[in-house]
Write an enzyme that holds these catalytic residues in place. Structure first.
Site, mmCIF file in Angstrom:
data_model
loop_
_atom_site.group_PDB
_atom_site.id
_atom_site.type_symbol
_atom_site.label_atom_id
_atom_site.label_comp_id
_atom_site.label_asym_id
_atom_site.label_seq_id
_atom_site.Cartn_x
_atom_site.Cartn_y
_atom_site.Cartn_z
ATOM 1 N N HIS A 91 54.669 42.445 30.023
ATOM 2 C CA HIS A 91 53.293 41.677 30.290
ATOM 3 C C HIS A 91 52.648 41.951 30.061
ATOM 4 C CE1 HIS A 91 55.959 39.807 33.379
ATOM 5 N NE2 HIS A 91 57.261 40.028 33.123
ATOM 6 N N CYS A 95 57.579 37.240 28.611
ATOM 7 C CA CYS A 95 58.989 37.423 29.565
ATOM 8 C C CYS A 95 59.491 36.618 29.423
ATOM 9 C CB CYS A 95 58.414 38.046 31.153
ATOM 10 S SG CYS A 95 59.942 38.754 31.590
ATOM 11 N N GLU A 136 49.816 40.455 30.869
ATOM 12 C CA GLU A 136 48.863 41.353 31.998
ATOM 13 C C GLU A 136 48.629 41.817 32.884
ATOM 14 O OE1 GLU A 136 51.541 39.473 31.594
ATOM 15 O OE2 GLU A 136 52.396 38.948 33.665
ATOM 16 N N SER A 186 31.343 30.708 57.333
ATOM 17 C CA SER A 186 32.206 31.466 58.240
ATOM 18 C C SER A 186 31.069 33.207 58.458
ATOM 19 C CB SER A 186 33.215 31.757 58.000
ATOM 20 O OG SER A 186 33.174 32.217 56.327
ATOM 21 N N GLY A 187 30.101 33.012 57.669
ATOM 22 C CA GLY A 187 29.357 34.136 57.931
ATOM 23 C C GLY A 187 30.540 34.867 56.131
ATOM 24 N N GLY A 188 31.239 34.892 55.828
ATOM 25 C CA GLY A 188 32.172 35.080 54.316
ATOM 26 C C GLY A 188 32.382 34.542 53.152
ATOM 27 N N VAL A 189 31.796 35.481 51.778
ATOM 28 C CA VAL A 189 31.825 35.199 50.825
ATOM 29 C C VAL A 189 31.868 33.371 50.008
ATOM 30 C CG1 VAL A 189 31.671 35.923 48.657
ATOM 31 C CG2 VAL A 189 32.453 37.408 50.527
ATOM 32 N N ASP A 190 33.470 33.136 50.682
ATOM 33 C CA ASP A 190 33.284 31.629 49.782
ATOM 34 C C ASP A 190 32.658 31.005 49.976
ATOM 35 O OD1 ASP A 190 35.061 33.559 48.724
ATOM 36 O OD2 ASP A 190 37.378 32.749 49.920
#
Ligand code: XMP
Length: 507
Positions: A167, A79, A169, A221-225
């Site tokens: 584009h 683009c 992507e 934190s219990g989160g994925v990361d």
């Protein structure tokens, strides 16, 4: 050496998407501001120029000198990237008619061109720029057109330099993946050896080298990361990692207990700290949303700091920061801005060195790494949950009683989503406790009780979100269950606002 593609960011909204698509080709890539090409890095195998909100002829348009890259590395302009290279080499770029927005189809293609290998005329592409290239430089030749654009793609004669005005992507471009593969694999020669397993091998080795025998603390934190970061670090340094999981009292029902059990099952050295009373005391009578967040943020840092320094000789703080948190994004004025950080302020306060093993990964890659590390699917697929927890879902002041009511309603909703097989179809869901009471009737009695709102959204990155079209029967069942089982709630509503202009959380 880990070979890489460099994506020069000219400020397009789809730059990160280019990065994700290249990574999907098992090729490592980095996104850098348009003027920060790493000229001294020998591991670069190719360069992609992103789109931009500007027109090439705008005074403020971002400009870059490609002379040290051209002839040395293959280049693909997308683009604006394509228009920029055409324009600065003597071509013409002009405002286009509205017909050139959105869906278009490739009309003619030079099928012998390596960029279009296995792509056929008729293939749908996505255009999103108000400009078009009306003439290309003398030493460039067109290699594709659409019905309304003569120069949809070009190549410089005898040079590994291409431009496409559409584009590749975005998912609306049918053969976008093929085109990017042609560039990244065939033209740049990617070995396609970047995957979760190779990431784990190299990162574990690098962490051992970096950390040696040092002690590291990490906030879970219990989160994925943060969970994936912990398991990865555990593999690298084992018991030298201490994880700290703070219960601020505003987690989901049974979350503290369940997540702690999960973590222990993963072999993590984890300390659970129940600090809920401290937090409730600090929050007493506070109604202003920003103040609530600040109190919880500061409280978290204090508790974490106190616990972390119980670990003798601790030198490092590890965090589950991921790539979208670190990419230096360009504002429209060209200043580089960093997006928000989950536990901002923690590293500064603690005077520890910072270790962020996931800082180069997109969210889906973090999940792939988690799977490869053998983590259970329910941890990997867990919905995002805000750091301040249910505090941002209770409008008005926060009391333990209100939290308990919300936890019950939230649990019915989330468990319902799981039971009906809907949990994985939504990005995030939760219940909001409203500062509203309304009249109802239960049996022969009039009631005057609270209203709650259900919130469930679909999204890919939380930057934009749409309300989830959950089945009416499901909503009816959840509403019924909440009103019958949760004392103090007699009305359930469903939030049908999208983001923007609304946000996912209410506060
Ligand atoms: P909004 O409400 O801004 O939320 O649309 C976008 C995403 O961010 C999460 N969120 C937070 N996460 N601390 C966090 O760690 C916060 O204060 C916070 N506020 C919102 C939200 O749950 C959603 O995933």
């Amino acid at each position: 050496m880990q070979e890489k593609i460099i994506i020069l960011d000219f400020g397009s909204q789809t730059t990160q998407l280019i990065g994700r698509r290249v990574r999907e080709l098992n090729t490592y890539c980095e996104i850098v501001p348009y003027n920060k090409f790493p000229h001294d890095d020998p591991s670069v195998i190719g360069v992609i120029l992103s789109g931009s909100p500007f027109s090439v002829y705008d005074d403020k348009a971002f400009k870059v000198d490609l002379s040290k890259i051209r002839g040395r590395l293959p280049i693909l302009g997308i683009c604006y990237g394509a228009q920029f290279m055409a324009y600065t080499n003597g071509g013409t770029v002009e405002p286009a008619g509205t017909r050139e927005y959105g869906r278009a189809h490739l009309a003619k293609i030079d099928e012998s061109n390596p960029l279009f290998k296995d792509i056929k005329a008729g293939s749908q592409v996505w255009m999103s720029h108000g400009d078009t290239i009306t003439s290309i430089p003398q030493n460039f030749h067109p290699i594709a057109s659409t019905d309304s654009v003569a120069i949809a793609a070009y190549q410089a004669d005898d040079e590994k330099l291409w431009g496409v005005q559409f584009h590749p992507e975005v998912y609306h471009t049918e053969d976008g993946t093929q085109l990017l593969k042609n560039f990244v694999v065939d033209i740049c020669g990617s070995r396609q050896d970047w995957d979760a397993a190779s990431f784990i091998d190299t990162t574990v080795a690098a962490l051992r080298e970096q950390l040696g025998d040092d002690k590291v603390v990490l906030g879970l934190s219990g989160g994925v990361d943060s969970s994936v970061a912990a398991v990865l670090l555990n593999r690298a340094i084992g018991k030298n990692l201490t994880c700290i999981f703070v219960d601020h009292g505003m987690l989901r029902k049974n979350e503290f207990k369940n997540v702690l059990r999960d973590y222990e099952g993963l072999g993590l050295n984890v300390i659970g700290v129940d600090a809920s009373e401290e937090f409730f005391n600090e929050l007493k009578g506070v109604t202003e949303p920003e103040r609530k967040r600040k109190i919880i943020g500061k409280g978290f840092i204090d508790v974490f700091d106190r616990e972390a320094h119980k670990v003798k000789d601790v030198k490092w703080l590890a965090q589950g920061t991921i790539y979208p948190d670190c990419i230096e994004s360009l504002s429209i004025t060209g200043t580089v801005i960093k997006s928000h950080h989950n536990v901002g302020g923690l590293p500064e306060k603690m005077n520890l060195k910072l270790c962020e093993p996931l800082r180069l990964l997109f969210k889906d890659e973090v999940r792939a790494v988690g799977r490869e590390l053998g983590m259970p699917e329910h941890l990997i697929k867990r919905h995002p949950f805000p750091g301040p927890g249910l505090a941002v879902r209770i409008l008005g002041d926060i009391t333990p009683e209100k939290v308990a009511v919300l936890q019950e309603a939230d649990d019915i909703f989330i468990q319902g989503l799981r039971d009906w097989g809907l949990y994985d179809q939504v990005w995030q869901a939760g219940v909001i406790l409203l500062p509203v009471q309304s009249v109802g009737v239960m049996g022969d009695e009039r009631t005057y009780e609270r209203a709650v709102a259900l919130r469930a959204v679909t999204s890919t990155d939380a930057m934009t979100a749409d309300w989830a079209r959950l089945p009416y029967d499901f909503l009816a069942k959840v509403s019924n269950d909440i009103i019958n089982k949760v004392k103090g709630v007699n009305r359930v509503t469903y939030d049908i606002s999208s983001k923007p202009p609304a946000t996912i959380e209410w506060e």
